[in-house]
Design a protein around this motif. Structure first.
Motif, PDB file in Angstrom:
ATOM      1  N   LYS A 197      39.579 -51.462  77.528  1.00  0.00           N
ATOM      2  CA  LYS A 197      40.040 -50.921  76.250  1.00  0.00           C
ATOM      3  C   LYS A 197      38.884 -50.169  75.602  1.00  0.00           C
ATOM      4  N   ASP A 198      39.184 -49.014  75.055  1.00  0.00           N
ATOM      5  CA  ASP A 198      38.161 -48.233  74.358  1.00  0.00           C
ATOM      6  C   ASP A 198      38.280 -48.539  72.873  1.00  0.00           C
ATOM      7  N   GLU A 199      37.456 -49.492  72.416  1.00  0.00           N
ATOM      8  CA  GLU A 199      37.512 -49.900  71.023  1.00  0.00           C
ATOM      9  C   GLU A 199      36.366 -49.268  70.246  1.00  0.00           C
ATOM     10  N   GLN A 200      36.595 -49.027  68.985  1.00  0.00           N
ATOM     11  CA  GLN A 200      35.557 -48.473  68.122  1.00  0.00           C
ATOM     12  C   GLN A 200      34.566 -49.568  67.745  1.00  0.00           C
ATOM     13  N   ASP A 201      33.284 -49.265  67.823  1.00  0.00           N
ATOM     14  CA  ASP A 201      32.244 -50.207  67.435  1.00  0.00           C
ATOM     15  C   ASP A 201      31.885 -49.922  65.983  1.00  0.00           C
ATOM     16  N   PRO A 202      32.093 -50.890  65.075  1.00  0.00           N
ATOM     17  CA  PRO A 202      31.839 -50.629  63.659  1.00  0.00           C
ATOM     18  C   PRO A 202      30.369 -50.358  63.341  1.00  0.00           C
TER      19      PRO A 202
ATOM     20  N   SER B 235      27.929 -49.083  71.199  1.00  0.00           N
ATOM     21  CA  SER B 235      28.109 -50.427  71.727  1.00  0.00           C
ATOM     22  C   SER B 235      26.943 -50.808  72.637  1.00  0.00           C
ATOM     23  N   PRO B 236      26.260 -51.928  72.375  1.00  0.00           N
ATOM     24  CA  PRO B 236      25.133 -52.319  73.225  1.00  0.00           C
ATOM     25  C   PRO B 236      25.562 -52.698  74.632  1.00  0.00           C
ATOM     26  N   THR B 237      26.779 -53.173  74.795  1.00  0.00           N
ATOM     27  CA  THR B 237      27.223 -53.508  76.140  1.00  0.00           C
ATOM     28  C   THR B 237      27.493 -52.250  76.953  1.00  0.00           C
ATOM     29  N   ARG B 238      27.747 -51.148  76.290  1.00  0.00           N
ATOM     30  CA  ARG B 238      27.990 -49.897  77.005  1.00  0.00           C
ATOM     31  C   ARG B 238      26.693 -49.123  77.243  1.00  0.00           C
ATOM     32  N   TYR B 239      25.805 -49.132  76.280  1.00  0.00           N
ATOM     33  CA  TYR B 239      24.594 -48.318  76.375  1.00  0.00           C
ATOM     34  C   TYR B 239      23.345 -49.116  76.734  1.00  0.00           C
TER      35      TYR B 239
END
Length: 58
Positions: free
Chosen positions: A33-38, A42-46
Motif C-alpha cells: 500500500k502506498d500510504e502518505q507519511d505524515p 518514510s524511513p522504511t522506504r528511504y
C-alpha cells in the motif's frame, strides 16, 4: 583446489517431515500500500531514521 565436499541432495533416512510443512505453492506477493507519511519521507522506504535531529541508519 582441494577436494570438493559432496553436496547433500536427499534428506537423511531418519528425517521426518514436521506436521506444519506442506507441498502447496507459496501465495503470490501482495502489492504494497502506498500510504502518505505524515512526517515526510518514510524511513522504511528511504533507509534513514531521524532521532533527535540526527540521521541514523541501522
Amino acid at each position: 583446489m582441494g577436494p570438493m565436499t559432496k553436496r547433500a541432495t536427499e534428506r537423511p533416512a531418519a528425517f521426518t517431515k514436521p506436521a506444519h510443512w506442506t507441498n502447496d505453492p507459496a501465495p503470490p506477493p501482495v502489492k504494497a500500500k502506498d500510504e502518505q507519511d505524515p512526517d515526510g519521507l518514510s524511513p522504511t522506504r528511504y533507509g534513514d531514521w531521524v532521532q533527535k535531529g540526527i540521521a541514523i541508519d541501522f
